[in-house]
Design a protein around this motif. Structure first.
Motif, PDB file in Angstrom:
ATOM      1  N   ASN A 328       0.930  -1.080  -0.047  1.00 46.31           N
ATOM      2  CA  ASN A 328       0.025   0.041  -0.309  1.00 46.31           C
ATOM      3  C   ASN A 328       0.869   1.223   0.002  1.00 46.31           C
ATOM      4  O   ASN A 328       1.926   1.118   0.384  1.00 46.31           O
ATOM      5  CB  ASN A 328      -0.821   0.106   1.190  1.00 46.31           C
ATOM      6  CG  ASN A 328      -1.960  -1.150   1.009  1.00 46.31           C
ATOM      7  OD1 ASN A 328      -2.685  -1.077   0.107  1.00 46.31           O
ATOM      8  ND2 ASN A 328      -2.023  -1.996   2.141  1.00 46.31           N
ATOM      9  N   ALA A 329       0.195   2.289  -0.368  1.00 46.18           N
ATOM     10  CA  ALA A 329       1.127   3.483  -0.595  1.00 46.18           C
ATOM     11  C   ALA A 329       0.530   4.722   0.256  1.00 46.18           C
ATOM     12  O   ALA A 329      -0.623   4.851   0.131  1.00 46.18           O
ATOM     13  CB  ALA A 329       1.169   3.913  -2.037  1.00 46.18           C
ATOM     14  N   MET A 331      -0.505   8.476   0.430  1.00 51.04           N
ATOM     15  CA  MET A 331      -0.818   9.543  -0.635  1.00 51.04           C
ATOM     16  C   MET A 331      -0.817  11.017   0.052  1.00 51.04           C
ATOM     17  O   MET A 331      -1.240  10.885   1.286  1.00 51.04           O
ATOM     18  CB  MET A 331      -2.153   9.160  -1.213  1.00 51.04           C
ATOM     19  CG  MET A 331      -2.575  10.060  -2.295  1.00 51.04           C
ATOM     20  SD  MET A 331      -4.124   9.466  -3.119  1.00 51.04           S
ATOM     21  CE  MET A 331      -3.377   8.789  -4.475  1.00 51.04           C
ATOM     22  N   THR A 333       1.390  12.992   0.795  1.00 49.88           N
ATOM     23  CA  THR A 333       2.749  13.266   1.917  1.00 49.88           C
ATOM     24  C   THR A 333       3.387  14.455   1.524  1.00 49.88           C
ATOM     25  O   THR A 333       4.273  14.502   0.692  1.00 49.88           O
ATOM     26  CB  THR A 333       3.610  12.006   1.899  1.00 49.88           C
ATOM     27  OG1 THR A 333       3.987  11.744   0.701  1.00 49.88           O
ATOM     28  CG2 THR A 333       2.828  10.803   2.502  1.00 49.88           C
TER      29      THR A 333
ATOM     30  N   TYR B 108      -0.639  -0.037 -10.678  1.00 46.31           N
ATOM     31  CA  TYR B 108      -0.305   1.020  -9.620  1.00 46.31           C
ATOM     32  C   TYR B 108      -1.191   2.277  -9.538  1.00 46.31           C
ATOM     33  O   TYR B 108      -1.903   2.610  -8.600  1.00 46.31           O
ATOM     34  CB  TYR B 108       1.011   1.649  -9.561  1.00 46.31           C
ATOM     35  CG  TYR B 108       1.411   2.254  -8.272  1.00 46.31           C
ATOM     36  CD1 TYR B 108       1.511   1.679  -6.950  1.00 46.31           C
ATOM     37  CD2 TYR B 108       1.823   3.579  -8.391  1.00 46.31           C
ATOM     38  CE1 TYR B 108       1.870   2.514  -6.104  1.00 46.31           C
ATOM     39  CE2 TYR B 108       1.940   4.363  -7.388  1.00 46.31           C
ATOM     40  CZ  TYR B 108       2.198   3.715  -5.938  1.00 46.31           C
ATOM     41  OH  TYR B 108       2.659   4.613  -4.992  1.00 46.31           O
ATOM     42  N   TRP B 109      -1.648   2.628 -10.826  1.00 38.73           N
ATOM     43  CA  TRP B 109      -2.595   3.782 -11.147  1.00 38.73           C
ATOM     44  C   TRP B 109      -3.864   3.784 -10.697  1.00 38.73           C
ATOM     45  O   TRP B 109      -4.518   2.798 -10.879  1.00 38.73           O
ATOM     46  CB  TRP B 109      -2.322   4.494 -12.492  1.00 38.73           C
ATOM     47  CG  TRP B 109      -1.233   4.986 -13.056  1.00 38.73           C
ATOM     48  CD1 TRP B 109       0.035   4.452 -12.817  1.00 38.73           C
ATOM     49  CD2 TRP B 109      -1.011   5.976 -13.828  1.00 38.73           C
ATOM     50  NE1 TRP B 109       1.012   5.024 -13.414  1.00 38.73           N
ATOM     51  CE2 TRP B 109       0.492   6.025 -14.230  1.00 38.73           C
ATOM     52  CE3 TRP B 109      -1.691   6.967 -14.438  1.00 38.73           C
ATOM     53  CZ2 TRP B 109       1.019   7.073 -14.857  1.00 38.73           C
ATOM     54  CZ3 TRP B 109      -1.207   7.936 -15.458  1.00 38.73           C
ATOM     55  CH2 TRP B 109       0.036   7.844 -15.480  1.00 38.73           C
ATOM     56  N   PRO B 110      -4.244   4.555  -9.679  1.00 42.00           N
ATOM     57  CA  PRO B 110      -5.815   4.299  -9.209  1.00 42.00           C
ATOM     58  C   PRO B 110      -6.627   4.595  -9.765  1.00 42.00           C
ATOM     59  O   PRO B 110      -7.978   4.292  -9.829  1.00 42.00           O
ATOM     60  CB  PRO B 110      -5.683   5.119  -7.734  1.00 42.00           C
ATOM     61  CG  PRO B 110      -4.635   6.156  -8.085  1.00 42.00           C
ATOM     62  CD  PRO B 110      -3.633   5.533  -9.118  1.00 42.00           C
ATOM     63  N   TYR B 111      -6.695   5.563 -10.898  1.00 39.80           N
ATOM     64  CA  TYR B 111      -7.809   6.274 -11.556  1.00 39.80           C
ATOM     65  C   TYR B 111      -7.635   6.148 -13.106  1.00 39.80           C
ATOM     66  O   TYR B 111      -6.310   6.715 -13.584  1.00 39.80           O
ATOM     67  CB  TYR B 111      -7.785   7.409 -11.114  1.00 39.80           C
ATOM     68  CG  TYR B 111      -8.278   7.780  -9.700  1.00 39.80           C
ATOM     69  CD1 TYR B 111      -9.633   7.202  -9.149  1.00 39.80           C
ATOM     70  CD2 TYR B 111      -7.431   8.037  -8.877  1.00 39.80           C
ATOM     71  CE1 TYR B 111     -10.175   7.514  -7.834  1.00 39.80           C
ATOM     72  CE2 TYR B 111      -7.786   8.260  -7.384  1.00 39.80           C
ATOM     73  CZ  TYR B 111      -9.166   7.800  -7.014  1.00 39.80           C
ATOM     74  OH  TYR B 111      -9.275   7.932  -5.650  1.00 39.80           O
ATOM     75  N   ASN B 168      -5.663  -1.199  -8.387  1.00 33.16           N
ATOM     76  CA  ASN B 168      -5.168  -0.688  -7.476  1.00 33.16           C
ATOM     77  C   ASN B 168      -5.846   0.555  -7.007  1.00 33.16           C
ATOM     78  O   ASN B 168      -5.166   1.296  -5.894  1.00 33.16           O
ATOM     79  CB  ASN B 168      -3.649  -0.337  -7.697  1.00 33.16           C
ATOM     80  CG  ASN B 168      -2.707  -0.331  -6.448  1.00 33.16           C
ATOM     81  OD1 ASN B 168      -2.806  -0.942  -5.472  1.00 33.16           O
ATOM     82  ND2 ASN B 168      -1.800   0.851  -6.231  1.00 33.16           N
ATOM     83  N   GLY B 171      -5.422   1.019  -3.081  1.00 31.21           N
ATOM     84  CA  GLY B 171      -3.920   0.741  -2.649  1.00 31.21           C
ATOM     85  C   GLY B 171      -3.260   1.797  -1.863  1.00 31.21           C
ATOM     86  O   GLY B 171      -2.200   1.893  -1.826  1.00 31.21           O
ATOM     87  N   PHE B 172      -4.241   2.952  -1.960  1.00 33.42           N
ATOM     88  CA  PHE B 172      -3.375   4.314  -1.231  1.00 33.42           C
ATOM     89  C   PHE B 172      -4.368   4.517  -0.163  1.00 33.42           C
ATOM     90  O   PHE B 172      -5.349   4.179   0.221  1.00 33.42           O
ATOM     91  CB  PHE B 172      -3.640   5.468  -2.170  1.00 33.42           C
ATOM     92  CG  PHE B 172      -2.922   5.173  -3.699  1.00 33.42           C
ATOM     93  CD1 PHE B 172      -1.612   5.618  -3.885  1.00 33.42           C
ATOM     94  CD2 PHE B 172      -3.479   4.248  -4.627  1.00 33.42           C
ATOM     95  CE1 PHE B 172      -1.007   5.301  -5.079  1.00 33.42           C
ATOM     96  CE2 PHE B 172      -2.805   4.218  -6.008  1.00 33.42           C
ATOM     97  CZ  PHE B 172      -1.313   4.605  -5.898  1.00 33.42           C
ATOM     98  N   PHE B 173      -3.345   5.295   0.914  1.00 32.09           N
ATOM     99  CA  PHE B 173      -4.074   5.731   2.206  1.00 32.09           C
ATOM    100  C   PHE B 173      -3.630   7.075   2.548  1.00 32.09           C
ATOM    101  O   PHE B 173      -2.437   7.501   2.013  1.00 32.09           O
ATOM    102  CB  PHE B 173      -3.880   4.622   3.124  1.00 32.09           C
ATOM    103  CG  PHE B 173      -2.564   4.335   3.668  1.00 32.09           C
ATOM    104  CD1 PHE B 173      -2.130   5.129   4.700  1.00 32.09           C
ATOM    105  CD2 PHE B 173      -1.834   3.635   3.066  1.00 32.09           C
ATOM    106  CE1 PHE B 173      -0.828   4.887   5.153  1.00 32.09           C
ATOM    107  CE2 PHE B 173      -0.430   3.477   3.490  1.00 32.09           C
ATOM    108  CZ  PHE B 173       0.029   3.990   4.618  1.00 32.09           C
ATOM    109  N   MET B 174      -4.646   7.705   3.179  1.00 34.04           N
ATOM    110  CA  MET B 174      -4.327   8.832   3.899  1.00 34.04           C
ATOM    111  C   MET B 174      -5.301   9.051   5.029  1.00 34.04           C
ATOM    112  O   MET B 174      -6.074   8.233   5.196  1.00 34.04           O
ATOM    113  CB  MET B 174      -4.633  10.085   2.783  1.00 34.04           C
ATOM    114  CG  MET B 174      -6.048   9.974   2.042  1.00 34.04           C
ATOM    115  SD  MET B 174      -5.875  11.375   0.765  1.00 34.04           S
ATOM    116  CE  MET B 174      -6.833  10.462  -0.562  1.00 34.04           C
ATOM    117  N   ASP B 176      -1.728  11.416   5.646  1.00 34.30           N
ATOM    118  CA  ASP B 176      -0.241  11.447   5.991  1.00 34.30           C
ATOM    119  C   ASP B 176      -0.140  10.843   7.468  1.00 34.30           C
ATOM    120  O   ASP B 176      -0.341  11.595   8.378  1.00 34.30           O
ATOM    121  CB  ASP B 176       0.421  12.793   5.727  1.00 34.30           C
ATOM    122  CG  ASP B 176       2.058  12.427   5.654  1.00 34.30           C
ATOM    123  OD1 ASP B 176       2.383  11.492   6.321  1.00 34.30           O
ATOM    124  OD2 ASP B 176       2.666  13.571   5.352  1.00 34.30           O
TER     125      ASP B 176
END
Lengths: 463, 214
Positions: A328-329, A331, A333, B108-111, B168, B171-174, B176
């Motif tokens: 996971n990445a 986002m 940051t 990887y690209w989410p959109y 994906n 695959g991303f989180f926020m 930070d």
């Protein structure tokens, strides 16, 4: 007359526009591995240490890498030394019309931005590095500010420059450069750091230079208009939560920025260190996003769009996201955490003589002011607090020094910055434990320079 | 109502409007000119994840293969595998948690909207904004097809660019989570600190640093 001719020859060499720095980048046949927009050399460190023999060989092969005669002060001509009259003294020097735009002494021609050829596929979408090891104080000269472009440097014609503001506003407006300069102006020093600064060092000590491992940062004074003043002029609608900033370059660089930051301290700047922005820094106007990653400081800015959600541009999804070990990445940051580097001694700044020396370095934090920098000469076992040289400004490079005496022993030099939020610059082990080794961006770990017994300096990894 | 009265009323209303302190405060500097819809349309090229901003058009992978070969393959390879150091566009599934993650549009690209936005604004490299809307949709369709996200006859368009589900996407989180990696003790250690000081790697031995001719 011979001496005078020499001086004239030097002058004409300086004035020659075709003159290029005498630097040759030697191509390396390194095994490369693609890592997002940075390419990493195959990690040799991962599975263990090197033999004693290779260590000795490495040190012996060092020679005087990166050291010029001017830098070392070696081989002085006795004819120019006391009690003799130096060769530049008896004759008239250059007149005031010789250099309408002044340039550094030819003896400083080694102080240049440098790039790493193997990092990227083309020089137009690439990066070069500020020679931090050659700089003093906290201001970066305009011509030495590192460059990062995604589609090369456009040649924008200032009379044809326009900034458009559209989207969720009462009035969609277009400004000329002169109109922007009629708004109330702000002058502020800020550092700008690429999020990938140090990105090649996640897995081990890879590039043997202060310039290549820390040089994606610079610090200048910006003159511009605060975005909150432009926002008042267009009348931002209540549902606007984000802004898309877009460049007029061939990459059409675009990033989403939350409106809280826009209304806080962001600027459209047209000048750096008192003169117009350099073309490679966004001439005639760029966005300034204090303390946040450099990619957001959109250069050659042509448009700001207010919207109610982030735009998820390529540079905030496929790039500038931080991949963790679990796949996971992270986002968005944005903030650049506190960081510091010892600029001398460093791999490019060997210690040339025994005796007293001034350790020099720079520290910065995207969260505020630097409050303290500690320095270790024994790999982090014992620390001393360095002297900070003012002005110590918010989100700005801060110079530190520490006197030390060197008697030919090996040193493991480190620096550790702290900022006003209480943040402490972490070790690489602590960063790796949280994030793994594939996140590319936001490596603000403490680095280690090893001073060898001959005074040469190596970028090393401790473990 | 007489013409005179009408004119007087209109004039009075206009005066009131101009003198209104509320309106004056809305545009404090009176700088810049109002952008026309045509001016905005020419520059407002971004496409959001919900599809907002996507220009009218469509394209499928079958048509996309030809335009991709013509405009993209020289750098990105016939199959998105990339030439030299240029970005890989296809494959990489299942590698993100490995030692060697391969980040592509597929892995990887989410959109999908980002693909349209980026390709139209910045590609081909050095020929920015030269593709037509339909050509851009065709290239997006070809890359989605090569990454096994759509069928080869699926028409990608302004109507569905905001609904295509990317592998994906989650695959991303926020937000930070930083600051992280902070010392346990409130004050950092100053003396006799328990840290490893063995040298386990030297940049000199990696030998990828550009050299400077002296």
């Amino acid at each position: 007359m011979a001496a005078r001719n020499t001086q004239n020859q030097k002058r004409s060499a300086l004035a020659d526009p075709a003159r290029v720095p005498k630097v040759r980048v030697i191509e390396k046949k390194a095994k490369l591995k693609v890592q997002g927009d940075v390419f990493m050399a195959e990690d040799k460190n991962r599975n263990g240490t090197f033999s004693r023999r290779s260590l000795i060989g490495g040190a012996a092969a060092l020679g005087s890498v990166g050291l010029s005669r001017a830098a070392t002060g070696a081989e002085a001509n006795p004819d120019n030394l006391p009690p003799n009259v130096s060769e530049w003294t008896p004759y008239l020097g250059a007149g005031v019309d010789a250099n309408p735009y002044g340039m550094p002494s030819p003896y400083e021609e080694h102080v240049i931005r440098r790039n790493v050829e193997w990092l990227t596929a083309s020089t137009e979408s690439s990066v070069n590095f500020t020679p931090l090891h050659e700089l003093e104080g906290f201001v970066t000269p305009n011509g030495l500010c590192f460059e990062r472009h995604h589609g090369g440097v456009p040649e924008v014609i200032p009379t044809d420059y326009r900034l458009m503001i559209n989207g969720l506003v009462d009035r969609e407006l277009i400004f000329t450069l002169d109109e922007l300069k009629r708004f109330p102006q702000t002058n502020r020093f800020y550092f700008l750091e690429c999020a990938a600064n140090g990105g090649m060092e996640w897995r081990g000590a890879q590039l043997n230079g202060c310039q290549f491992t820390f040089g994606m940062v610079h610090n200048v004074q910006y003159t511009g208009v605060l975005l909150k003043d432009l926002a008042r002029e267009v009348g931002v609608k209540p549902d606007a939560k984000w802004i898309l900033a877009e460049g007029g370059d061939s990459a059409g660089m675009n990033r989403s920025i939350p409106i809280e930051k826009i209304m806080d301290d962001c600027m459209i700047a047209w000048a750096m260190n008192g003169e117009a922005l350099r073309p490679e820094q966004g001439y005639p106007a760029r966005l300034v996003v204090p303390g946040w990653e450099g990619n957001m400081w959109v250069k050659w800015i042509r448009r700001l769009e207010f919207g109610d959600m982030p735009y998820m541009a390529r540079e905030e999804t496929s790039k500038y996201t931080d991949l963790m070990e679990d796949g996971n990445a992270r986002m968005f940051t944005w903030v650049m955490d506190a960081k510091s580097v010892v600029t001398s001694p460093s791999p490019e700044k060997a210690i040339l003589e025994k005796g007293v020396h001034q350790l020099k370095g720079l520290a910065w934090s995207g969260r505020g002011k630097i409050t303290r920098v500690d320095v270790s000469l024994d790999g982090g076992r014992n620390w001393q607090t360095a002297e900070l040289h003012g002005p110590v400004l918010d989100k700005c490079l801060t110079r530190f020094t520490l006197p030390f005496e060197w008697n030919g022993e090996e040193l493991l030099v480190q620096s550790r910055a702290m900022d006003e939020t209480g943040y402490v610059q972490p070790t690489i082990d602590a960063l790796q434990a949280e994030r793994g080794v594939n996140s590319i961006y936001h490596n603000n770990a403490i680095a280690t320079w090893m001073v060898n017994k001959d005074g040469s300096v190596d970028n090393v990894r401790l473990g | 109502m007489s013409g005179l009265v009408k004119a007087w009323l209109a004039g009075g209303a206009m005066l009131a409007l101009v003198a209104s302190p509320a309106l004056a405060s809305e545009r404090p500097f009176n700088l810049g000119k109002i952008a026309t819809p045509e001016e905005v349309a020419g520059w407002d090229i971004d496409v959001r994840p919900d599809g907002l901003g996507a220009p009218v058009g469509m394209g499928n992978a079958i048509d996309g293969e030809e335009i991709y070969a013509d405009r993209c393959a020289a750098c990105h390879g016939d199959f998105g595998e990339a030439v030299d150091n240029w970005p890989v566009l296809v494959g990489g599934e299942g590698t993100l948690d490995s030692h060697d993650p391969v980040k592509t549009t597929g892995s990887y690209w989410p959109y999908a909207s980002t693909m349209y936005d980026y390709i139209y604004r910045a590609m081909p490299f050095g020929e920015a904004q030269s593709l037509t809307y339909d050509e851009t949709y065709q290239i997006v369709a070809f890359l989605l097809y090569m990454n096994d996200i759509i069928e080869d006859d699926f028409e990608v368009s302004h109507e569905n660019i905001g609904t295509i589900e990317m592998p994906n996407r989650d695959g991303f989180f926020m937000p930070d989570p930083r600051p992280d990696a902070q010392p346990v003790a409130s004050e950092p250690c100053m003396t006799n600190c328990d840290v490893p000081t063995n040298i386990i790697g030297r940049a000199r031995d990696i030998d990828v640093t550009p050299e400077q001719e002296s």
